[in-house]
Structure formats: structure tokens, C-alpha cells
Motif scaffolding. Structure first.
Motif, short mmCIF file in Angstrom:
data_model
loop_
_atom_site.label_atom_id
_atom_site.label_comp_id
_atom_site.label_asym_id
_atom_site.label_seq_id
_atom_site.Cartn_x
_atom_site.Cartn_y
_atom_site.Cartn_z
N TYR A 49 0.82 -1.20 0.00
CA TYR A 49 0.00 0.00 0.00
C TYR A 49 0.86 1.26 0.00
O TYR A 49 0.56 2.24 -0.65
N TRP A 50 1.95 1.20 0.81
CA TRP A 50 2.66 2.46 1.08
C TRP A 50 3.34 3.01 -0.17
O TRP A 50 2.96 4.11 -0.63
N HIS A 51 4.28 2.29 -0.75
CA HIS A 51 4.97 2.87 -1.92
C HIS A 51 4.02 2.99 -3.12
O HIS A 51 4.00 4.01 -3.81
N TRP A 101 -0.41 -3.86 4.20
CA TRP A 101 -0.63 -2.46 4.59
C TRP A 101 0.00 -2.11 5.95
O TRP A 101 0.24 -2.97 6.78
N HIS A 102 0.22 -0.80 6.13
CA HIS A 102 0.32 -0.19 7.46
C HIS A 102 -1.06 0.41 7.72
O HIS A 102 -1.68 0.96 6.81
N ASP A 103 -1.47 0.40 8.98
CA ASP A 103 -2.78 0.97 9.32
C ASP A 103 -2.97 2.39 8.77
O ASP A 103 -3.99 2.73 8.18
N ILE A 232 9.39 -10.40 12.45
CA ILE A 232 10.19 -9.19 12.71
C ILE A 232 10.98 -8.89 11.45
O ILE A 232 11.52 -9.80 10.81
N GLU A 233 11.02 -7.61 11.08
CA GLU A 233 11.74 -7.20 9.87
C GLU A 233 13.00 -6.45 10.26
O GLU A 233 12.95 -5.31 10.72
N PRO A 234 14.17 -7.07 10.10
CA PRO A 234 15.41 -6.40 10.51
C PRO A 234 15.79 -5.25 9.58
O PRO A 234 15.51 -5.28 8.38
N LYS A 235 16.42 -4.25 10.16
CA LYS A 235 17.02 -3.14 9.41
C LYS A 235 18.04 -2.51 10.34
O LYS A 235 17.72 -2.27 11.52
N PRO A 236 19.25 -2.22 9.88
CA PRO A 236 20.29 -1.80 10.83
C PRO A 236 20.23 -0.33 11.24
O PRO A 236 20.67 0.02 12.33
N LEU A 268 12.63 -10.79 5.89
CA LEU A 268 13.93 -10.25 5.48
C LEU A 268 13.78 -9.38 4.24
O LEU A 268 13.10 -9.75 3.29
N GLU A 269 14.45 -8.23 4.27
CA GLU A 269 14.36 -7.29 3.14
C GLU A 269 15.75 -7.08 2.55
O GLU A 269 16.72 -6.83 3.28
N VAL A 270 15.82 -7.14 1.23
CA VAL A 270 17.12 -7.08 0.55
C VAL A 270 17.89 -5.80 0.89
O VAL A 270 19.05 -5.84 1.31
N ASN A 271 17.24 -4.66 0.72
CA ASN A 271 17.95 -3.40 0.92
C ASN A 271 18.38 -3.23 2.38
O ASN A 271 19.42 -2.64 2.66
N HIS A 272 17.60 -3.78 3.29
CA HIS A 272 17.99 -3.73 4.71
C HIS A 272 19.24 -4.58 4.95
O HIS A 272 20.13 -4.19 5.69
N ALA A 273 19.27 -5.76 4.31
CA ALA A 273 20.46 -6.62 4.43
C ALA A 273 21.69 -5.87 3.92
O ALA A 273 22.74 -5.86 4.57
N ILE A 296 9.69 -12.46 2.74
CA ILE A 296 10.70 -11.50 2.28
C ILE A 296 10.06 -10.22 1.74
O ILE A 296 8.99 -10.26 1.15
N ASP A 297 10.75 -9.11 1.98
CA ASP A 297 10.41 -7.85 1.34
C ASP A 297 11.37 -7.72 0.17
O ASP A 297 12.60 -7.58 0.34
N ALA A 298 10.81 -7.82 -1.03
CA ALA A 298 11.61 -7.89 -2.25
C ALA A 298 11.88 -6.49 -2.78
O ALA A 298 10.96 -5.76 -3.12
N PHE A 339 6.56 -6.91 -2.53
CA PHE A 339 7.32 -5.83 -3.18
C PHE A 339 7.30 -4.56 -2.34
O PHE A 339 6.50 -3.65 -2.58
N ASP A 340 8.20 -4.52 -1.38
CA ASP A 340 8.41 -3.28 -0.63
C ASP A 340 9.37 -2.44 -1.47
O ASP A 340 10.54 -2.25 -1.11
N ALA A 341 8.88 -1.97 -2.58
CA ALA A 341 9.73 -1.32 -3.59
C ALA A 341 8.97 -0.15 -4.22
O ALA A 341 7.75 -0.17 -4.29
C1 XUL Z 1 11.00 0.43 5.87
C2 XUL Z 1 10.27 -0.82 5.58
C3 XUL Z 1 8.85 -0.86 6.02
C4 XUL Z 1 8.36 -2.17 6.50
C5 XUL Z 1 6.96 -2.17 7.03
O1 XUL Z 1 12.32 0.43 5.49
O2 XUL Z 1 10.80 -1.73 5.00
O3 XUL Z 1 8.08 -0.41 4.95
O4 XUL Z 1 8.43 -3.13 5.50
O5 XUL Z 1 6.80 -1.30 8.07
#
Ligand code: XUL
Ligand code: CO
Length: 438
Positions: A49-51, A101-103, A232-236, A268-273, A296-298, A339-341
Motif C-alpha cells: 500500500y505504502w509505496h 498495509w500499514h494501518d 520481525i523485519e530487521p534493518k540496521p 527479510l528485506e534485501v535493501n535492509h540486508a 521477504i520484502d523484495a 514488493f516493498d519497492a
Molecule cells: C521500511 C520498511 C517498512 C516495513 C513495514 O524500510 O521496509 O516499509 O516493510 O513497516
């Protein structure tokens, strides 16, 4: 359903590798069977939804550029409902089976929590109708606990207990709707759960609060009867200097320390890795080995910009390496390829949204096919297996079984006098085998 936002685009079809139609799949054929399962079931593609709906191409140097007819309006509930219709028109024309989605992407912030909840209820009811009309399902929901100024010091890790309560209330509500909409899982991305400076931070106390927050979420999930996993979605880093869920290993450590691992997997999200200085395959291996590979968040980053550019994943090495691990660890159950893209600021036309998703879906389809072919070929996995053969019998097997002591190892080494028979790691050979399938 009113079909008015993408009048020039019909349902995207699979036309095969020879097609030159930018609005067709060349490799993603939902019905095609790979390793005994349809591509559709392997990938479980989701649109965000977001992007896709909310992104306008703006960056910190410039205004939005994107043509997004559903974005013109006052930002009220009526507009949010129109946006929901645009979202489902897009996702169903694309042929993605899921969305996320996010709320607060779904419905606008109110002046009070009660008003925000009311807004969300109204639009979420519309989502329920649209899901029923289209058959599109919710992969996961999440609470946007980082945009509002109240979260400036974090949400569950804020120095302020009132803020913790607002974050808890938001997750409670988002969980209720995730459950009601039949969501497959629920995500926690710790937007500002970290610090900008240790000078003002009691890190241990903040981590304890995060652990408490997650236990409250688990308790509420049980109360609701929600059966899907928590991810849980990691991001540094970004926006904080250091985010507590910095990478897969840090998340697993947190989950073990706070006795939460049985309730969580990782998204797991590629760009976060990449921001963590890791490859996606590294993160997938860490999660997979712990039985926590969830979803995965692609996306992918830019090779030269050091920030979270969230580009569509078009790199075939990336998608092949990713799908090799996903297949190795048994594929997705509750998770999928989300697709978090976002399209580039320069790709501002409406049809770029379709083109970008098609590019990502085709790249993942090629990754899946290449991964399956590499597994069938077997040379790489055979090589790895053979590389460890001294552990299959003799002293190696004795060590692995726990029966050997230091004294046994010393005796063995003294008898040998020196190690002989070490073999090449053959990295280049293995890379060239992989290239045979790209
Ligand atoms: C931010 C991010 C978020 C999450 C959901 O970098 O990846 O959009 O996927 O909150
Ligand atoms: Co993400």
C-alpha cells in the motif's frame, strides 16, 4: 468495483520470453509447475500500500513527481476509500494474489486515537468488501509506529511510557483488522526502535521494553485467536543511527533472550540486508538455519547510494540466490514475496507502476526457475556435501556426536603428524556453474 484509475491497462498476461510487450509477463507464468508447485504458490507475490499507493516520488531534495490520480484530494476517509479501490484495481490487473498495509496508509490519522481508530474501521470495512470482490488476500498487516511526531523517540522503545501505550494501542487495533481480514501474518518493523545517540539512551531499559511489548502482542494474538506468525523485519539503521533489530542474527538473539522465538519468524528485506553490510542470501541462511525464515520484502538498493532506495528487484543473481535459499528451507508457508519497492522518481507515469512490478515478478520467476535448475543439476550441492566428508566418519563423526574430547583430537593430530589432502574451495568454478543457469 469501479475500474477507473488504470483505464488503459487490462489484466496482465503471460506471453512468454519472446514477448516485447512491456505490459506482459515474459517469465512469470502463475500456473507453471516448478518443483511440484505452481509459480503462483511458490512466490505468493504481494503489492504494498505504502509505496505503490502513497508514494509520490518526492525525496528530500524535491517534490513529488508521480501521476497518481487517487492522491488528489483532502486526505480524508472518502479519499482513502477511493485509494483502496485504486489499490485493488491495480493488484487484480497485475494478478498478484496478496497485498500488505500499514494501518495509517489505509486510513488517515485522526486528531485523537479514537478518531484514528474510527477512520481505520471505516476504510478497513471497504478493504474487506474489496478482498471478497477480487479474491485478493492480505499477506500481512502492520502498524505505522514511526511517522507521527509522538514517535520521535521511538514507539515501544520510547523514553516516554505514554508513547508506549499509543504504540500498543495501534498494534492492538492493527492486529484486530489483520485477523478480521484473514491476514496470513503480522509484521513488526521497528521504524524508530533504536537510538540516534547513546548519550541520551538507556539501551538495556529500551530493549526490555521492546521485549515486554512483544510479549503483550503475543498475549493479545492468543486472545484474538489469530493463528498466523509474527514476523520481525530487521534493518540496521535509517532513520535511526542504530536500530535494535539490526540484522537477522541480532533479531534472533533478541527473540531468544526474551523467550519469544517460538512466536516469531523473520521478514527479510534485501535493501535492509545491504545496509547491514550483508547479502540477502546471508540473512536467509541465518534465518533458515534457526527455522525462522518467514517472508521477504523484495527490493534492492543502488550499488552506489548508501541508503534505502527500495528499488524493484531486477538483478537475476539476487533473485536466483534468494530463491535457492527459499527452496532449500522448504518455501513460504505464511509468508511470500512482498514488493516493498518503489518506482524511481523519474519513472513518474502511471504505467510505470505495472512495468516495475512486472519486472520484479519476472526477475523472481527467472530466479525460481534458475534455482530449481541448479538444484536439479546438483553439482553445487554435491560439491558442498563432499567438502565436509571428513565429518561423516572417523574422528569427524565422533566430534559431531559429542563423543570426542580435546585429548582425542590431540591423539588424532599427533598420529597424523600433519594435515594432508586439503582441497580447493573452487569459488570460481561454482560461480561459473551458477552462471550456466542465469
Ligand atoms: C521500511 C520498511 C517498512 C516495513 C513495514 O524500510 O521496509 O516499509 O516493510 O513497516
Ligand atoms: Co520492508
Amino acid at each position: 468495483m469501479s475500474k477507473k484509475y488504470f483505464p488503459k491497462v487490462g489484466n496482465i498476461q503471460f506471453e512468454g520470453a519472446q514477448s516485447r510487450n512491456p505490459l506482459a509477463f515474459k517469465h512469470y507464468n502463475p500456473a507453471e509447475i516448478v518443483e511440484g508447485k505452481t509459480m503462483k504458490d511458490h512466490m505468493r507475490f504481494a503489492v504494498v500500500y505504502w509505496h505503490t499507493m502513497r508514494g509520490n516520488g518526492g525525496d528530500m531534495f524535491g517534490w513529488g513527481t508521480a501521476e497518481r490520480p487517487w492522491q488528489t484530494g483532502e486526505g480524508n476517509v472518502k479519499q482513502a476509500i477511493a485509494r483502496a479501490q485504486a489499490m485493488f484495481e491495480f493488484t487484480s490487473k497485475l494478478g498478484a494474489p496478496f497485498y500488505c498495509w500499514h494501518d495509517r496508509d489505509v486510513a488517515p490519522h485522526g486528531k485523537t486515537l479514537a478518531e484514528s481508530n474510527k477512520n481505520f474501521d471505516t476504510v478497513a470495512k471497504e478493504l474487506k468488501k474489496l478482498q471478497a470482490d477480487t479474491g485478493i488476500r492480505l499477506l500481512w498487516g502492520t502498524a505505522q509506529n514511526f511517522v507521527h511526531p509522538r514517535y520521535l523517540h521511538g514507539a515501544a522503545t520510547s523514553c516516554n511510557a505514554d508513547v508506549f501505550c499509543f504504540a500498543a494501542a495501534q498494534v492492538k487495533k492493527a492486529l484486530e483488522w489483520t485477523h478480521e481480514l484473514g491476514g496470513s501474518g503480522y509484521v513488526f518493523w521497528g521504524g524508530r526502535e533504536g537510538y540516534s545517540t547513546l548519550m541520551n539512551t538507556d539501551m538495556k531499559r529500551e530493549m526490555d521494553h521492546l521485549g515486554r511489548f512483544m510479549h503483550m502482542a503475543v498475549d493479545y494474538k492468543k486472545k484474538l485467536g489469530f493463528k498466523g506468525p509474527f514476523f520481525i523485519e530487521p534493518k540496521p539503521k535509517e532513520p535511526t543511527r542504530h536500530q535494535y533489530d539490526s540484522d537477522a542474527a541480532a533479531c534472533l538473539n533478541f527473540l531468544r533472550e526474551y523467550h519469544l522465538l517460538e512466536h516469531f519468524q523473520l521478514n527479510l528485506e534485501v535493501n535492509h540486508a545491504w545496509l547491514a553490510g550483508k547479502t540477502m542470501e546471508h540473512e536467509l541462511e541465518v534465518a533458515g538455519a534457526a527455522g525462522a525464515l518467514g517472508s521477504i520484502d523484495a527490493n534492492m538498493g543502488d550499488y552506489f547510494l548508501g541508503w534505502d532506495t527500495d528499488q524493484f528487484p531486477t538483478d537475476l543473481y539476487l533473485t536466483t540466490q534468494t530463491m535457492l535459499r527459499v527452496l532449500k528451507y522448504g518455501g513460504f508457508t505464511a509468508g511470500g514475496v512482498n514488493f516493498d519497492a518503489k518506482v524511481r522518481r523519474e519513472s513518474f507515469q502511471l504505467d510505470d507502476l505495472f512495468i516495475a512490478h512486472i519486472a520484479g515478478m519476472d526477475a523472481f520467476a527467472r530466479g525460481l526457475k534458475a534455482a530449481a535448475a541448479i538444484r536439479k543439476d546438483g553439482r553445487i550441492s554435491e560439491f558442498v556435501k563432499n567438502r565436509y566428508r571428513t565429518w561423516d566418519s572417523g574422528i569427524g563423526a565422533k566430534i559431531e556426536s559429542g563423543a570426542a574430547t580435546f585429548a582425542d583430537c590431540e591423539k588424532h593430530a599427533l598420529k597424523l603428524g600433519e594435515v594432508s589432502g586439503l582441497e580447493s574451495g573452487r569459488q570460481e568454478l561454482l560461480e561459473s556453474i551458477l552462471n550456466e543457469y542465469i
